[in-house]
Enzyme design. Structure first.
Site, short mmCIF file in Angstrom:
data_model
loop_
_atom_site.label_atom_id
_atom_site.label_comp_id
_atom_site.label_asym_id
_atom_site.label_seq_id
_atom_site.Cartn_x
_atom_site.Cartn_y
_atom_site.Cartn_z
N TYR A 44 40.21 14.96 48.39
CA TYR A 44 40.16 13.60 47.81
C TYR A 44 39.34 12.68 48.73
O TYR A 44 38.46 11.94 48.25
CB TYR A 44 41.59 13.05 47.66
CG TYR A 44 41.66 11.65 47.10
CD1 TYR A 44 41.26 11.36 45.79
CD2 TYR A 44 42.13 10.59 47.89
CE1 TYR A 44 41.34 10.06 45.29
CE2 TYR A 44 42.20 9.29 47.38
CZ TYR A 44 41.80 9.03 46.08
OH TYR A 44 41.87 7.75 45.58
N GLY A 65 41.49 0.27 36.17
CA GLY A 65 40.47 0.26 35.12
C GLY A 65 40.92 -0.60 33.94
O GLY A 65 40.14 -1.40 33.40
N GLY A 98 37.67 5.06 32.95
CA GLY A 98 39.10 5.18 33.23
C GLY A 98 39.84 3.89 32.96
O GLY A 98 40.70 3.47 33.74
N SER A 149 37.96 4.45 48.42
CA SER A 149 39.34 4.41 48.89
C SER A 149 39.33 4.28 50.40
O SER A 149 38.38 4.74 51.06
CB SER A 149 40.06 5.72 48.51
OG SER A 149 41.26 5.85 49.25
N1 LIG Z 1 46.04 3.36 43.36
C1 LIG Z 1 45.61 3.37 44.60
O1 LIG Z 1 46.32 3.05 45.55
C2 LIG Z 1 44.21 3.80 44.89
C3 LIG Z 1 43.81 3.86 46.23
C4 LIG Z 1 42.49 4.17 46.52
C5 LIG Z 1 41.60 4.41 45.49
N2 LIG Z 1 42.02 4.38 44.19
C6 LIG Z 1 41.03 4.66 43.16
O2 LIG Z 1 41.16 3.73 42.11
C7 LIG Z 1 40.64 4.30 40.88
C8 LIG Z 1 41.57 4.02 39.73
O3 LIG Z 1 42.77 4.69 39.95
P1 LIG Z 1 44.19 4.06 39.59
O4 LIG Z 1 44.90 3.84 40.86
O5 LIG Z 1 44.04 2.94 38.63
O6 LIG Z 1 44.90 5.31 38.89
P2 LIG Z 1 45.23 5.66 37.37
O7 LIG Z 1 46.12 4.64 36.79
O8 LIG Z 1 45.69 7.07 37.41
O9 LIG Z 1 43.83 5.55 36.67
C9 LIG Z 1 42.87 6.54 36.77
C10 LIG Z 1 42.05 6.51 35.52
O10 LIG Z 1 41.02 7.49 35.63
C11 LIG Z 1 41.02 8.23 34.42
N3 LIG Z 1 40.44 9.55 34.57
C12 LIG Z 1 40.85 10.58 35.33
N4 LIG Z 1 40.06 11.64 35.15
C13 LIG Z 1 39.13 11.26 34.25
C14 LIG Z 1 38.04 11.93 33.63
N5 LIG Z 1 37.77 13.21 33.91
N6 LIG Z 1 37.28 11.25 32.76
C15 LIG Z 1 37.55 9.96 32.45
N7 LIG Z 1 38.58 9.29 32.98
C16 LIG Z 1 39.37 9.94 33.87
C17 LIG Z 1 42.47 8.30 34.01
O11 LIG Z 1 42.60 8.71 32.67
P3 LIG Z 1 43.96 9.44 32.15
O12 LIG Z 1 44.96 8.35 31.96
O13 LIG Z 1 43.51 10.09 30.89
O14 LIG Z 1 44.36 10.41 33.22
C18 LIG Z 1 42.87 6.86 34.26
O15 LIG Z 1 42.45 6.04 33.21
C19 LIG Z 1 40.41 5.77 41.19
O16 LIG Z 1 39.04 6.00 41.44
C20 LIG Z 1 41.20 6.00 42.47
O17 LIG Z 1 40.68 7.06 43.25
C21 LIG Z 1 43.30 4.08 43.87
#
Ligand SMILES: NC(=O)c1ccc[n+]([C@@H]2O[C@H](COP(=O)([O-])OP(=O)(O)OC[C@H]3O[C@@H](n4cnc5c(N)ncnc54)[C@H](OP(=O)(O)O)[C@@H]3O)[C@@H](O)[C@H]2O)c1
Length: 305
Positions: A171, A22, A16, A146
């Site tokens: 989730y 990521g 990701g 998370s």
């Molecule tokens: N942001 C927060 O506050 C928060 C809080 C707690 C935990 N997290 C965790 O942090 C991690 C990163 O999230 P983020 O906040 O950076 O959100 P994000 O910007 O939406 O990034 C998520 C990434 O995961 C990819 N992804 C989703 N489904 C996928 C799949 N089936 N195969 C491969 N890649 C996939 C997305 O690709 P696409 O662009 O193609 O969709 C995107 O690159 C996640 O595990 C999330 O649960 C985030």
């Protein structure tokens, strides 16, 4: 700001890595000299992210590859390609995730999408990449959980949330599963005397696409203006938000089996600190049970060596 130590000569996979934490992790690791495999489900988005990183670090070694973690055949193909290349893998960052689609969505393998994307896919990926991680000197797996894992529970009688789908509880279950998995992998590595660390992290409340992706996953969600304001105040940008994951992945002081996250405002923001593992993730029995279930569901199991 956390300083990523030199990563010269290291091979890293970040799932990701086209957006959010990521992409930032890929940028910082590549900036520190690692060869980063950007594992993304949409290669065009990965290429855009690569160009953006190259604009910061023109010499960065970045390799965009297709990986849909919600699809076990894609996970297998990705892992087999890497295994065929036989290069030791120093770091795997299980970062990709989806959050709370308003309607229950099922993956191509028939699993609830969050359980598939956030837990089963990373589980299968990690196990299939173990030979390469173990071939590296001091290999590491950093898994993104998370803070909502604290309110999660593993509903063994309804793991796929078929009977009752509540988006945020599904989730929370998937993120609790990540935390149980990360700790169990650390125990397995320790018991088997592997030169491998497994560490969990969470980004607090970080402003990324995750907070707005609900709409693209099947239903628009309009927030009142006051809520947007509060969310902004209690959240942080992607640079600080990625630090716990980078710390887990690279700090010489990080401990295997530990959990790192932001240290201020109830863990929503702030500098990285060691986080107390929530009660829901403290029992070894839960972790071993979940591991067995994941092996059964994914068809990927640990070798007996
Ligand atoms: N942001 C927060 O506050 C928060 C809080 C707690 C935990 N997290 C965790 O942090 C991690 C990163 O999230 P983020 O906040 O950076 O959100 P994000 O910007 O939406 O990034 C998520 C990434 O995961 C990819 N992804 C989703 N489904 C996928 C799949 N089936 N195969 C491969 N890649 C996939 C997305 O690709 P696409 O662009 O193609 O969709 C995107 O690159 C996640 O595990 C999330 O649960 C985030």
């Amino acid at each position: 700001m956390y300083n990523v130590p030199t990563q010269q000569g290291k091979l890293v996979v970040v799932t990701g890595s086209n957006s959010g934490t990521g992409k930032e992790a890929a940028r910082r690791l590549a900036g520190a000299g690692a060869h980063v495999i950007m594992a993304v489900r949409t290669p065009a988005k990965g290429e855009d992210a690569k160009q953006e990183i190259l604009s910061h670090y023109p010499d960065a070694q970045l390799d965009v590859r297709h990986l849909d973690v919600a699809d076990l055949s894609s996970v297998k193909m990705f892992a087999e390609t890497l295994l065929a290349e036989s290069r030791p893998l120093d770091l795997l960052l299980n970062n990709a995730g989806v959050m709370a689609p308003p309607q229950r969505i099922v993956s191509v393998d028939g699993f609830e999408l969050q359980f598939a994307t956030n837990f089963l896919g990373p589980f299968a990926l990690t196990l299939q990449l173990l030979p390469l991680l173990r071939a590296a000197k001091a290999g590491r797996v950093a898994t993104m959980s998370s803070s909502v894992a604290a309110v999660g529970s593993i509903r063994y009688h309804d793991l796929q949330r078929e009977r009752h789908y509540v988006p945020y509880l599904a989730y929370a279950q998937s993120k609790l599963a990540d935390l149980l998995f990360a700790q169990q992998l650390a125990r397995v590595a320790h018991q088997r005397h592997w030169d491998l660390m497994s560490i969990a992290a969470h980004p607090g409340f970080t402003r990324t696409n995750l907070l707005t992706a609900g709409a693209s996953l099947g239903g628009g969600r309009q927030r009142p203006a006051w809520m947007t304001k509060v969310m902004h105040l209690a959240s942080q940008g992607v640079v600080p938000g990625t630090e716990p994951l980078l710390y887990a992945a690279t700090s010489p002081d990080a401990l295997s089996g530990a959990y790192y996250g932001p240290g201020r405002l109830f863990g929503l923001v702030g500098p990285t600190t060691l986080v107390r593992v929530p009660r829901s993730a403290r029992h070894d029995g839960d972790a071993t049970r979940l591991w067995s279930v994941a092996e059964e569901l994914t068809g990927v199991a640990l070798d007996n060596d």
